[in-house]
Motif scaffolding. Sequence first.
Motif, short mmCIF file in Angstrom:
data_model
loop_
_atom_site.label_atom_id
_atom_site.label_comp_id
_atom_site.label_asym_id
_atom_site.label_seq_id
_atom_site.Cartn_x
_atom_site.Cartn_y
_atom_site.Cartn_z
N GLY A 1 0.83 -1.21 0.00
CA GLY A 1 0.00 0.00 0.00
C GLY A 1 0.86 1.25 0.00
N ILE A 2 0.61 2.14 0.95
CA ILE A 2 1.39 3.38 1.08
C ILE A 2 2.16 3.31 2.39
CG2 ILE A 2 1.31 5.89 1.12
CD1 ILE A 2 -1.31 5.80 -0.36
N PRO A 3 3.33 2.72 2.39
CA PRO A 3 4.07 2.53 3.64
C PRO A 3 4.64 3.85 4.16
CG PRO A 3 5.37 1.78 1.78
CD PRO A 3 4.03 2.15 1.22
N ASN A 4 4.85 3.91 5.47
CA ASN A 4 5.38 5.14 6.07
C ASN A 4 6.84 4.97 6.45
OD1 ASN A 4 5.09 3.36 8.15
ND2 ASN A 4 3.95 4.74 9.51
N VAL A 5 7.57 4.20 5.62
CA VAL A 5 8.99 3.99 5.86
C VAL A 5 9.77 4.38 4.62
CG1 VAL A 5 8.67 2.16 7.56
CG2 VAL A 5 8.80 1.56 5.13
N GLU A 6 11.03 4.76 4.81
CA GLU A 6 11.88 5.15 3.67
C GLU A 6 12.24 3.96 2.80
OE1 GLU A 6 13.70 8.37 2.74
OE2 GLU A 6 11.71 8.84 3.52
N ILE A 7 12.60 2.86 3.45
CA ILE A 7 12.99 1.65 2.73
C ILE A 7 12.08 0.51 3.19
CG2 ILE A 7 14.83 -0.01 2.26
CD1 ILE A 7 15.48 2.66 1.08
N ILE A 8 11.45 -0.16 2.25
CA ILE A 8 10.49 -1.21 2.57
C ILE A 8 11.22 -2.55 2.68
CG2 ILE A 8 8.44 -2.43 1.75
CD1 ILE A 8 7.89 0.14 0.03
N GLU B 1 10.67 -6.81 4.27
CA GLU B 1 9.60 -7.79 4.34
C GLU B 1 8.79 -7.71 5.63
OE1 GLU B 1 12.70 -9.17 1.48
OE2 GLU B 1 12.72 -8.33 3.52
N SER B 2 9.31 -7.00 6.64
CA SER B 2 8.56 -6.83 7.89
C SER B 2 7.63 -5.63 7.85
CB SER B 2 9.53 -6.69 9.07
OG SER B 2 10.24 -5.47 8.97
N THR B 3 7.72 -4.81 6.80
CA THR B 3 6.83 -3.66 6.66
C THR B 3 5.39 -4.15 6.57
OG1 THR B 3 8.56 -2.41 5.50
CG2 THR B 3 6.29 -1.63 5.25
N MET B 4 4.49 -3.45 7.24
CA MET B 4 3.09 -3.87 7.27
C MET B 4 2.49 -3.90 5.87
SD MET B 4 -0.11 -2.28 9.43
CE MET B 4 -0.26 -0.81 8.42
N THR B 5 1.74 -4.97 5.57
CA THR B 5 1.02 -5.05 4.31
C THR B 5 -0.35 -4.42 4.49
OG1 THR B 5 0.34 -7.30 4.91
CG2 THR B 5 2.21 -7.08 3.41
N ALA B 6 -0.67 -3.46 3.61
CA ALA B 6 -1.95 -2.74 3.69
C ALA B 6 -2.33 -2.26 2.30
CB ALA B 6 -1.84 -1.56 4.66
N PRO B 7 -2.73 -3.18 1.42
CA PRO B 7 -3.05 -2.80 0.04
C PRO B 7 -4.15 -1.75 -0.02
CG PRO B 7 -3.03 -5.19 0.30
CD PRO B 7 -2.97 -4.61 1.67
N ILE B 8 -4.10 -0.91 -1.07
CA ILE B 8 -5.10 0.14 -1.22
C ILE B 8 -5.94 -0.04 -2.48
CG2 ILE B 8 -3.81 1.83 0.12
CD1 ILE B 8 -2.97 3.11 -2.58
N ASN B 9 -5.78 -1.17 -3.18
CA ASN B 9 -6.57 -1.42 -4.39
C ASN B 9 -6.79 -2.93 -4.55
OD1 ASN B 9 -4.15 -2.45 -5.89
ND2 ASN B 9 -3.51 -0.32 -5.62
#
Length: 323
Positions: free
Chosen positions: A120-127, A129-137
């Motif tokens: 989705g739209i992550p709030n981190v500079e570098i993504i 695999e632990s970055t939260m998955t939150a698809p927007i489409n």
Amino acid sequence: MILVVGGAGYIGSHLVKDLVEKEEVVVLDNLTTGHREAVDSRAIFVKGDLGNEEDLQMIFRSYPIKAVMHFAANSLVGESVVDPLKYYQNNVASTLTLLKVMMKFQVKNFIFSSTAATYGIPNVEIIDESTMTAPINPYGHSKLMVEQVLADFSKSYGLNYVVLRYFNAAGAHDSAVIGESHDPETHLIPIVLQQLLGSREKVSVFGDDYDTPDGTCIRDYIHVTDLAAAHILALEALLSGKKSAEVYNLGNGLGYSVKEVIETCEKVTGVKANVEMADRRAGDPARLVASSAKILNELGWKAQRNLEQIIGDAWRWHKEQKY
């Protein structure tokens, strides 16, 4: 023998061209978006549909399939918003049909082509695999749904799988025999190159007021041949028993802005682009850049080609306009 579903598409055909050097390959594709002429002649080609159980059973009865690589998804974000049924039907339901047939024939190795859209739209500079998955489409949702199915199948049925989430695939094979050809074309690099060749009037830049150094969106571009190499490494890890249920990001870890991509296209080709500024598109994050540290540490993969090489290879293919 390896079954490559969607092997006539952009990324699938590049994977097949390299995989046939190591394995016998069967390609299944319905050619709705793929190109028959892009499939390496050393592969066996079957025209059929991922969602057709009879087509799948025929292949598994006819060939000793030991692993499946899945590239046969619809992948246009905008279209998925307008027509989500198409995306859930093909990307989710048809994949379930494939997995059902795999389980029937006791084929337990699966490589899944996934996407950065799962983040989705992550709030981190570098993504990573632990970055939260939150698809927007719906496109991102459909891919994440399949990832969850794979995790459940692994626990219940012993499915071995690798999920590869990648960012902006670009470039063409260095032979210039195959490259990127979509209709409609939505990817920045081929759009710019088409405009430089005169087949497109202008290049639209959607927003120049983002919180980035030059105001345009930053994306992580990766050469399609580097992607193919990662898939082959993942396949080898599965077949050797080194991996059984993993998710990896594939990117270069750098990121280039829209303006940088256009300027690099101009530098490589020696042609000036006709650029028009346009309004932002809804849902476009300012920055999407991936960390590929995990796959480097575990499988030894790293993107080898920079932006100039990506564009140079794409330019050679587009000038030939093979298909």
